[in-house]
Design a protein around this motif. Sequence first.
Motif, short mmCIF file in Angstrom:
data_model
loop_
_atom_site.label_atom_id
_atom_site.label_comp_id
_atom_site.label_asym_id
_atom_site.label_seq_id
_atom_site.Cartn_x
_atom_site.Cartn_y
_atom_site.Cartn_z
N SER A 173 2.57 -8.40 6.82
CA SER A 173 3.93 -8.06 6.41
C SER A 173 4.32 -8.82 5.14
O SER A 173 4.90 -8.25 4.20
CB SER A 173 4.92 -8.38 7.53
OG SER A 173 4.66 -7.62 8.67
N LYS A 174 3.99 -10.11 5.11
CA LYS A 174 4.31 -10.92 3.94
C LYS A 174 3.53 -10.45 2.72
O LYS A 174 4.08 -10.36 1.61
CB LYS A 174 4.00 -12.39 4.22
CG LYS A 174 4.36 -13.32 3.08
CD LYS A 174 4.09 -14.77 3.45
CE LYS A 174 4.45 -15.70 2.28
NZ LYS A 174 4.20 -17.12 2.63
N ALA A 175 2.25 -10.12 2.92
CA ALA A 175 1.42 -9.68 1.80
C ALA A 175 1.91 -8.34 1.25
O ALA A 175 2.03 -8.16 0.03
CB ALA A 175 -0.04 -9.58 2.23
N VAL A 176 2.18 -7.39 2.14
CA VAL A 176 2.69 -6.08 1.71
C VAL A 176 4.04 -6.24 1.01
O VAL A 176 4.31 -5.60 -0.01
CB VAL A 176 2.80 -5.11 2.90
CG1 VAL A 176 3.55 -3.85 2.50
CG2 VAL A 176 1.41 -4.75 3.42
N GLY A 177 4.89 -7.11 1.55
CA GLY A 177 6.19 -7.33 0.94
C GLY A 177 6.08 -7.90 -0.47
O GLY A 177 6.81 -7.50 -1.38
N ILE A 188 -5.35 -5.65 0.74
CA ILE A 188 -4.45 -6.32 1.67
C ILE A 188 -4.75 -5.91 3.11
O ILE A 188 -4.79 -6.75 4.02
CB ILE A 188 -2.99 -5.99 1.30
CG1 ILE A 188 -2.57 -6.76 0.05
CG2 ILE A 188 -2.04 -6.32 2.46
CD1 ILE A 188 -1.22 -6.37 -0.50
N MET A 189 -5.00 -4.62 3.33
CA MET A 189 -5.22 -4.13 4.69
C MET A 189 -6.50 -4.67 5.31
O MET A 189 -6.58 -4.86 6.52
CB MET A 189 -5.21 -2.61 4.71
CG MET A 189 -3.83 -2.01 4.47
SD MET A 189 -3.86 -0.21 4.43
CE MET A 189 -4.27 0.15 6.14
N VAL A 190 -7.53 -4.90 4.52
CA VAL A 190 -8.79 -5.39 5.08
C VAL A 190 -8.89 -6.91 5.02
O VAL A 190 -9.82 -7.48 5.59
CB VAL A 190 -10.01 -4.76 4.37
CG1 VAL A 190 -9.99 -3.25 4.52
CG2 VAL A 190 -10.07 -5.15 2.90
#
Length: 499
Positions: free
Chosen positions: A161-165, A150-152
Amino acid sequence: MGDSAGSAALPPDGDTTPDPLPESGPKHGEPAARTALVLTAVCLSQLIVVLDISVVNVALPEISRDLGFSPGMLSWVVNAYTLVFGGLLLLGGRLADLFGHRRVMAAGLLLFAVASLLGGFAQTPAQLIAARAGQGLAGAVLAPIGLTVIMVTFAEGPARSKAVGTWAAVAASGSALGVLAGGLLTDLLGWRWVLFINVPLVAVTLPIALASVRDRNSGERPRLDLPGAILGTAAMTALVYGVLDTERHPWDSPRTLSVLALAALLGIAFVRWESRCAAPIVRLGIFGSRTVSVSNVNALLVGAATVTGFFLASLHLQNVLGYSPLEAGAAFLPFCFGAMAGSIAGMRLVKTVDRRILIIGGLLLASAGMAWFSALDPSSTFTGGFLGPSLVASVGIGLSMVTNTYMGTSGVAPREAGLASGLLNASRQCGGSIGLAVLSTIAVSTTRSAEESGTGTLEALSTGYGHAFLVTGGLTLAAALLTALMIPRDRAEAAPVAD
């Protein structure tokens, strides 16, 4: 986010992945369809990992009868997974950084499928325990990759934010889903399907991962801090084993004290080596970021509270209220929905509301819900006793977990994405292992004292579980206080820390 943090301390692995563009969503030119597939792959991988932490719990009585486990050995169906998983998480997080996200994720998924098949076909206790250890190894490889990818893949901002959530929602609700799935599969198909279910999950996830997740472009041979990997893994394994083994050997026994002392010595040796190594597996300077340090302590405390909470709630439903495995699993559905709702709220608020406030608010809700569980007694009903604390605790856990995860990774350079996510997962898992061992001891000793005073069996069990629930509420409250004291307002995200 830049590469300044720790670049001198990391091996020159030839990483050519560009830094994400600020506030622009996925990397420039990335098709939206591919990033959606990436998120699907990492969420499914996370679901496989968290399901297997809890899915076998309700199947243990049937497993014991079918394979002939002795009472002392049955717990190792769970402990074999936990021990290997917790011991190897730091190494698993670094492997993704060094050898490529796509190939490491594929290897972890394939190993998970093979170990699950072997476990499902097991004919002896030893075969099942070995298969569960194989699942733990696969989980240690898979667990850190989700946040790393997700971070890369997603730039700093609303897209990340949406992906981490979304990822955190899966992580927050997965354990409750595991209890539900375990009850359904055990009652309808038999205990072997709590292991077989991973095979179709992998069959769906693997093609998506191969089609969407990309490896790093490295022209040089990756280098691994082998002494650091051995010391770190040995220290984590000794710690988790020493705590888990208190089921058979008391905390003050020479055996337990010796194992924990060994873990401490290995941990000291690990820290000394990493502080001097030119290319460490854990760059200690990363803890110079207050947000990284606090988010990991929060993960440790909340992991202890939530893993123990699921265990205690499942026991209370079955041992005190007389629920069947299927009924106990279904009772966790509101928890799943609440965790998802809290995660979605955190995902939407994390860029507009001070993250410190979101974390503290979520942890206070979680603390209140966990403490409320202590009011359960043999006369409690689902709607009058179990539903309320389930909803309050789950919303708080989902809200705080999303925000804490984002805080613990957003201030880290892209090259250390695997390290940051590996640390968070390791903190959460170690917290769960230690918390479960300690709080189970509290529940058992309290129950025994109540029985000796003449209290009935069901009331004594409920009293023991209630005391342990109060401690879980205290752990989440401690995390809230830590965040309030250590994270200033409007500084929930820190810049990457240089060496």
